[in-house]
Design a protein around this motif. Structure first.
Motif, short mmCIF file in Angstrom:
data_model
loop_
_atom_site.label_atom_id
_atom_site.label_comp_id
_atom_site.label_asym_id
_atom_site.label_seq_id
_atom_site.Cartn_x
_atom_site.Cartn_y
_atom_site.Cartn_z
N TYR A 2 30.48 41.70 22.79
CA TYR A 2 30.01 41.17 21.51
C TYR A 2 31.02 41.45 20.41
O TYR A 2 31.29 40.60 19.56
CB TYR A 2 28.65 41.76 21.15
N ASP A 3 31.61 42.66 20.42
CA ASP A 3 32.59 43.00 19.38
C ASP A 3 33.80 42.07 19.45
O ASP A 3 34.29 41.59 18.42
CB ASP A 3 33.05 44.46 19.53
N GLU A 4 34.20 41.77 20.68
CA GLU A 4 35.35 40.88 20.85
C GLU A 4 35.02 39.48 20.31
O GLU A 4 35.80 38.87 19.59
CB GLU A 4 35.70 40.79 22.34
N LYS A 6 32.75 38.79 18.06
CA LYS A 6 32.63 38.92 16.60
C LYS A 6 34.02 38.81 15.95
O LYS A 6 34.23 38.05 15.00
CB LYS A 6 32.05 40.30 16.27
N GLU A 7 34.98 39.49 16.56
CA GLU A 7 36.34 39.51 16.01
C GLU A 7 36.97 38.11 16.08
O GLU A 7 37.55 37.61 15.12
CB GLU A 7 37.19 40.51 16.80
N GLU A 10 35.39 36.13 13.39
CA GLU A 10 35.82 36.60 12.06
C GLU A 10 37.23 36.11 11.72
O GLU A 10 37.52 35.74 10.60
CB GLU A 10 35.81 38.13 12.00
N GLN A 11 38.08 36.06 12.73
CA GLN A 11 39.49 35.75 12.48
C GLN A 11 39.82 34.26 12.45
O GLN A 11 40.95 33.88 12.27
CB GLN A 11 40.36 36.44 13.55
N GLU A 236 23.01 38.97 18.18
CA GLU A 236 23.78 40.23 18.20
C GLU A 236 25.00 40.16 17.27
O GLU A 236 25.42 41.14 16.68
CB GLU A 236 24.32 40.49 19.63
N ILE A 237 25.61 38.98 17.16
CA ILE A 237 26.90 38.95 16.45
C ILE A 237 26.83 38.43 15.02
O ILE A 237 27.78 38.53 14.26
CB ILE A 237 27.94 38.09 17.23
#
Ligand code: APR
Length: 238
Positions: A2-4, A6-7, A10-11, A236-237
């Protein structure tokens, strides 16, 4: 995972989403090829669902087509779910440029998405085959038998049936958006129906994300392949 994701989101300010029936199952609309999907549901007609939702069947057995179609493919009460709203929000934030969908349920538009490319049309657009007059779904959904135009012609849904071509203009816009995308997120589709599935190959970037309960033949190409419910992933994201 999920963090990946999200990133990646975001980018980027040039994300395109390519979706299928799995985006709407959490809105109560069955998909086609899951175990409980339309194509695996026993039906009372002699033919299979894929045979029924074809151009030749529509022309030869219009009444039975409509019986199946209204019973299984039209969900006027369905509401957008978290995934639809998340995509509309990403568009509003200027991050998502287009939703390319194989769905015919208008839920992306209901959630607020503006640039929605409907590869397979929409149940909300219906036209007379003789004079071309437009009819909204509400005007035909309660018709007895085959919906007829005031001119006497047969009304046909603006839905791409098997044996029918996709709309050129929609296809070209979808192809262009995906070929120019920085990030392509593919969600809720088995990617087995062409030409829609070939749009994944039009993507030229290196940030392909797949969000799908089931495996697809494109998983190995993905930077991220998340096998989970799409509503849960977006909750989640976002
Ligand atoms: N979250 C994530 N994935 C899901 C969810 C969910 N909540 N629900 C179902 N899925 C996945 C299933 O695992 C399946 O792989 O979505 C996929 C749906 O695949 P299909 O049922 O084949 O639907 P789709 O890919 O849209 O079919 C394409 O086939 O019959 C034609 O015209 C019809 O547009 C349709 C086309």
């Amino acid at each position: 995972m999920y963090d990946e994701l999200k990133e990646i989101i975001e980018q980027s300010n040039n994300i395109v989403f390519l979706g299928g029936a799995g985006v709407s199952t959490e809105s109560g609309i069955p998909d086609f090829r899951s175990a409980d999907g339309l194509y695996n549901t026993k039906i009372k007609y002699g033919s299979s669902p894929e045979e029924i939702i074809s151009h030749s069947y529509f022309m030869r057995h219009t009444e039975t087509f409509y019986e199946y179609y209204f019973e299984n493919m039209v969900y006027p009460e369905a509401k957008p779910n978290i995934a639809h709203f998340a995509l509309a929000k990403l568009e509003e934030m200027g991050k998502l440029k287009a939703v390319v969908t194989q769905n015919i349920d208008n839920l992306h538009q209901l959630a607020g998405s503006k640039n929605v490319l409907e590869l397979h049309g929409s149940v909300y657009r219906n036209y007379c085959m003789e004079c071309g007059k437009f009819y909204p779904l509400k005007d035909i959904i309660d018709s007895e038998g085959v919906p007829k135009c005031e001119c006497g012609g047969t009304i046909k849904p603006d839905v791409v049936l098997y044996e029918e071509p996709l709309d050129n203009d929609v296809w070209n816009k979808a192809y262009k958006a995906i070929s120019e995308a920085d990030v392509l997120i593919v969600g809720g589709t088995s990617l087995v129906v062409y030409p829609a599935a070939s749009l994944v190959s039009a993507y030229r970037g290196n940030k392909l994300v797949l969000i799908n309960k089931g495996e697809t033949t494109y998983d190995h190409l993905a930077k991220l392949a998340i096998h989970d419910s799409i509503g849960r992933v977006f909750s989640e994201i976002m």
